[in-house]
Design a protein around this motif. Structure first.
Motif, PDB file in Angstrom:
ATOM      1  N   SER A   2      -4.330   3.288  -7.103  1.00  0.00           N
ATOM      2  CA  SER A   2      -3.803   3.715  -5.810  1.00  0.00           C
ATOM      3  C   SER A   2      -4.127   5.164  -5.474  1.00  0.00           C
ATOM      4  O   SER A   2      -3.938   5.589  -4.329  1.00  0.00           O
ATOM      5  CB  SER A   2      -2.281   3.519  -5.769  1.00  0.00           C
ATOM      6  N   SER A   3      -4.648   5.915  -6.429  1.00  0.00           N
ATOM      7  CA  SER A   3      -5.055   7.289  -6.140  1.00  0.00           C
ATOM      8  C   SER A   3      -6.500   7.381  -5.651  1.00  0.00           C
ATOM      9  O   SER A   3      -6.904   8.399  -5.090  1.00  0.00           O
ATOM     10  CB  SER A   3      -4.884   8.167  -7.387  1.00  0.00           C
ATOM     11  N   LYS A   4      -7.269   6.309  -5.858  1.00  0.00           N
ATOM     12  CA  LYS A   4      -8.685   6.320  -5.485  1.00  0.00           C
ATOM     13  C   LYS A   4      -9.072   5.217  -4.504  1.00  0.00           C
ATOM     14  O   LYS A   4     -10.044   5.354  -3.764  1.00  0.00           O
ATOM     15  CB  LYS A   4      -9.560   6.184  -6.741  1.00  0.00           C
ATOM     16  N   ASP A   5      -8.325   4.111  -4.527  1.00  0.00           N
ATOM     17  CA  ASP A   5      -8.664   2.950  -3.719  1.00  0.00           C
ATOM     18  C   ASP A   5      -7.676   2.784  -2.572  1.00  0.00           C
ATOM     19  O   ASP A   5      -6.564   3.316  -2.601  1.00  0.00           O
ATOM     20  CB  ASP A   5      -8.624   1.670  -4.574  1.00  0.00           C
ATOM     21  N   PHE A   6      -8.080   2.003  -1.574  1.00  0.00           N
ATOM     22  CA  PHE A   6      -7.191   1.601  -0.486  1.00  0.00           C
ATOM     23  C   PHE A   6      -7.141   0.073  -0.499  1.00  0.00           C
ATOM     24  O   PHE A   6      -8.177  -0.583  -0.645  1.00  0.00           O
ATOM     25  CB  PHE A   6      -7.707   2.094   0.862  1.00  0.00           C
ATOM     26  N   LEU A   7      -5.950  -0.496  -0.348  1.00  0.00           N
ATOM     27  CA  LEU A   7      -5.772  -1.942  -0.454  1.00  0.00           C
ATOM     28  C   LEU A   7      -5.034  -2.482   0.762  1.00  0.00           C
ATOM     29  O   LEU A   7      -3.983  -1.961   1.141  1.00  0.00           O
ATOM     30  CB  LEU A   7      -4.982  -2.282  -1.721  1.00  0.00           C
ATOM     31  N   ILE A   8      -5.589  -3.544   1.361  1.00  0.00           N
ATOM     32  CA  ILE A   8      -4.939  -4.247   2.456  1.00  0.00           C
ATOM     33  C   ILE A   8      -4.678  -5.679   2.030  1.00  0.00           C
ATOM     34  O   ILE A   8      -5.593  -6.383   1.575  1.00  0.00           O
ATOM     35  CB  ILE A   8      -5.809  -4.242   3.739  1.00  0.00           C
ATOM     36  N   LEU A   9      -3.429  -6.116   2.154  1.00  0.00           N
ATOM     37  CA  LEU A   9      -3.048  -7.498   1.893  1.00  0.00           C
ATOM     38  C   LEU A   9      -2.957  -8.214   3.230  1.00  0.00           C
ATOM     39  O   LEU A   9      -2.264  -7.750   4.139  1.00  0.00           O
ATOM     40  CB  LEU A   9      -1.696  -7.551   1.167  1.00  0.00           C
ATOM     41  N   LEU A  10      -3.623  -9.348   3.364  1.00  0.00           N
ATOM     42  CA  LEU A  10      -3.814  -9.981   4.670  1.00  0.00           C
ATOM     43  C   LEU A  10      -2.720 -10.965   5.067  1.00  0.00           C
ATOM     44  O   LEU A  10      -2.847 -11.663   6.065  1.00  0.00           O
ATOM     45  CB  LEU A  10      -5.170 -10.684   4.715  1.00  0.00           C
ATOM     46  N   GLY A  11      -1.614 -11.009   4.301  1.00  0.00           N
ATOM     47  CA  GLY A  11      -0.496 -11.859   4.688  1.00  0.00           C
ATOM     48  C   GLY A  11      -0.518 -13.228   4.039  1.00  0.00           C
ATOM     49  O   GLY A  11      -1.413 -13.572   3.269  1.00  0.00           O
ATOM     50  N   VAL A  27      -1.587   1.475   0.198  1.00  0.00           N
ATOM     51  CA  VAL A  27      -1.466   0.021   0.259  1.00  0.00           C
ATOM     52  C   VAL A  27      -0.811  -0.354   1.581  1.00  0.00           C
ATOM     53  O   VAL A  27       0.210   0.227   1.960  1.00  0.00           O
ATOM     54  CB  VAL A  27      -0.639  -0.552  -0.905  1.00  0.00           C
ATOM     55  N   VAL A  28      -1.408  -1.317   2.285  1.00  0.00           N
ATOM     56  CA  VAL A  28      -0.831  -1.836   3.525  1.00  0.00           C
ATOM     57  C   VAL A  28      -0.707  -3.346   3.397  1.00  0.00           C
ATOM     58  O   VAL A  28      -1.708  -4.047   3.192  1.00  0.00           O
ATOM     59  CB  VAL A  28      -1.705  -1.497   4.755  1.00  0.00           C
ATOM     60  N   ALA A  29       0.518  -3.849   3.482  1.00  0.00           N
ATOM     61  CA  ALA A  29       0.749  -5.287   3.509  1.00  0.00           C
ATOM     62  C   ALA A  29       0.896  -5.719   4.963  1.00  0.00           C
ATOM     63  O   ALA A  29       1.718  -5.167   5.700  1.00  0.00           O
ATOM     64  CB  ALA A  29       2.002  -5.639   2.713  1.00  0.00           C
ATOM     65  N   LEU A  30       0.106  -6.687   5.382  1.00  0.00           N
ATOM     66  CA  LEU A  30       0.154  -7.195   6.749  1.00  0.00           C
ATOM     67  C   LEU A  30       1.012  -8.456   6.830  1.00  0.00           C
ATOM     68  O   LEU A  30       1.327  -9.086   5.823  1.00  0.00           O
ATOM     69  CB  LEU A  30      -1.261  -7.503   7.247  1.00  0.00           C
ATOM     70  N   ARG A  31       1.349  -8.818   8.047  1.00  0.00           N
ATOM     71  CA  ARG A  31       2.162 -10.000   8.309  1.00  0.00           C
ATOM     72  C   ARG A  31       1.269 -11.222   8.503  1.00  0.00           C
ATOM     73  O   ARG A  31       0.270 -11.170   9.203  1.00  0.00           O
ATOM     74  CB  ARG A  31       2.990  -9.754   9.572  1.00  0.00           C
ATOM     75  N   TYR A  90       0.987  -6.116  12.250  1.00  0.00           N
ATOM     76  CA  TYR A  90       0.140  -7.257  12.557  1.00  0.00           C
ATOM     77  C   TYR A  90      -1.327  -6.979  12.247  1.00  0.00           C
ATOM     78  O   TYR A  90      -2.101  -7.918  12.075  1.00  0.00           O
ATOM     79  CB  TYR A  90       0.268  -7.641  14.033  1.00  0.00           C
ATOM     80  N   TYR A  91      -1.709  -5.712  12.206  1.00  0.00           N
ATOM     81  CA  TYR A  91      -3.106  -5.381  11.925  1.00  0.00           C
ATOM     82  C   TYR A  91      -3.195  -3.969  11.364  1.00  0.00           C
ATOM     83  O   TYR A  91      -2.249  -3.181  11.448  1.00  0.00           O
ATOM     84  CB  TYR A  91      -3.974  -5.504  13.179  1.00  0.00           C
ATOM     85  N   HIS A  92      -4.336  -3.673  10.780  1.00  0.00           N
ATOM     86  CA  HIS A  92      -4.626  -2.319  10.300  1.00  0.00           C
ATOM     87  C   HIS A  92      -6.059  -1.970  10.698  1.00  0.00           C
ATOM     88  O   HIS A  92      -6.972  -2.760  10.454  1.00  0.00           O
ATOM     89  CB  HIS A  92      -4.468  -2.216   8.786  1.00  0.00           C
ATOM     90  N   HIS A 142      -4.357 -10.965  10.014  1.00  0.00           N
ATOM     91  CA  HIS A 142      -4.213 -12.235   9.314  1.00  0.00           C
ATOM     92  C   HIS A 142      -5.158 -13.308   9.831  1.00  0.00           C
ATOM     93  O   HIS A 142      -5.889 -13.941   9.060  1.00  0.00           O
ATOM     94  CB  HIS A 142      -2.772 -12.734   9.386  1.00  0.00           C
ATOM     95  N   ALA A 143      -5.143 -13.538  11.143  1.00  0.00           N
ATOM     96  CA  ALA A 143      -5.897 -14.675  11.685  1.00  0.00           C
ATOM     97  C   ALA A 143      -7.123 -14.278  12.493  1.00  0.00           C
ATOM     98  O   ALA A 143      -8.179 -14.885  12.354  1.00  0.00           O
ATOM     99  CB  ALA A 143      -4.977 -15.546  12.554  1.00  0.00           C
ATOM    100  N   GLY A 144      -6.990 -13.277  13.364  1.00  0.00           N
ATOM    101  CA  GLY A 144      -8.127 -12.885  14.187  1.00  0.00           C
ATOM    102  C   GLY A 144      -7.702 -12.252  15.489  1.00  0.00           C
ATOM    103  O   GLY A 144      -6.529 -11.894  15.673  1.00  0.00           O
TER     104      GLY A 144
END
Length: 238
Positions: A30-39, A64-68, A124-126, A139-141
């Motif tokens: 988490s100090s070097k990478d960026f992570l997005i979770l797509l729901g 880290v960003v968790a999406l819906r 809803y988005y990042h 998540h979907a488009g």
């Protein structure tokens, strides 16, 4: 800030062992990478609350960003609205998730409040610029021809063919939602379409499905192990 990797993980759907088999390969920092979770952390698996709690914990980490996802949205509507429309959650995998959540609430009375608060705050988005190129994660488009800020919940969480067939925007778009083998039979692997769309839902809940991750900078892809390999790993590391 420049990141070593910008990672996105597709739909998990309650398959915690598959998730762990993927995540240990990624070696996320988490100090070097960026992570997005797509729901879609829940529904259709056997360990829905473990996956949701993992997403809740990850969302507290830096970068880290968790999406819906639409399944989190269905759960939220079920508890908050109580309308006929909200009842679609239970037959779409929500029955098992609700049983797990009820059991958690029996142990921790404030569990439901924690879960609903978490889901209600999920974006809803990042959007971000990576190596000079614009990326949108959702998540979907997106509904083609509509500015990002004007996109409706229905499109961001549920759209399928209209997006895949008619999107020709400038931004790269990374999504989950529709399993790749539903579009390309037996293709349990991330797919990049010619119109700058990357499909990252590789059927996590299907018998031969995987959970997938991509680094959008390098294009490198990781996937969860087949179930027989996961079972062998757990036996060896108990």
């Amino acid at each position: 800030m420049e990141y070593r990797r910008v990672l996105a993980i597709g739909d998990i759907h309650g398959h915690f062992n598959r998730l762990l088999s993927l995540f240990r390969k990624i070696e996320f920092d988490s100090s070097k990478d960026f992570l997005i979770l797509l729901g879609d952390y829940i529904d259709r698996g056997d360990e829905n609350m473990r996956c949701l709690r993992w997403a809740m914990e990850m969302n507290e980490k830096p970068n880290v960003v968790a999406l819906r996802g639409n399944h989190e949205q269905m759960m939220l509507y079920f508890y908050l609205l109580g309308t006929t429309e909200s009842k679609i959650w239970l037959p779409n995998g929500g029955n098992a998730t609700k049983r797990e959540l009820d059991a958690w609430c029996a142990r921790e009375p404030d569990a439901l409040k924690k879960v609903l608060k978490f889901v209600a705050t999920l974006p809803y988005y990042h959007k971000m610029t990576i190596v000079g190129r614009e990326y949108i994660f959702c998540h979907a488009g997106l509904k083609p021809g509509v500015p990002l800020e004007e996109q409706e919940e229905e499109s961001l969480l549920w759209i399928r063919e209209k997006f895949y067939n008619d999107y020709y925007g400038d931004a790269e778009v990374v999504v989950g939602h529709t399993p790749t083998p539903y579009i390309f039979p037996e293709k349990y692997y991330p797919i990049r379409l010619d119109n700058k769309i990357t499909l990252l839902d590789t059927g996590s809940f299907l018998p031969k499905g995987r959970i997938s991750c991509i680094d959008v900078i390098s294009g490198k892809i990781w996937q969860s192990d087949p179930d027989n390999e996961i079972s062998l790993w757990w036996r060896e590391h108990r």
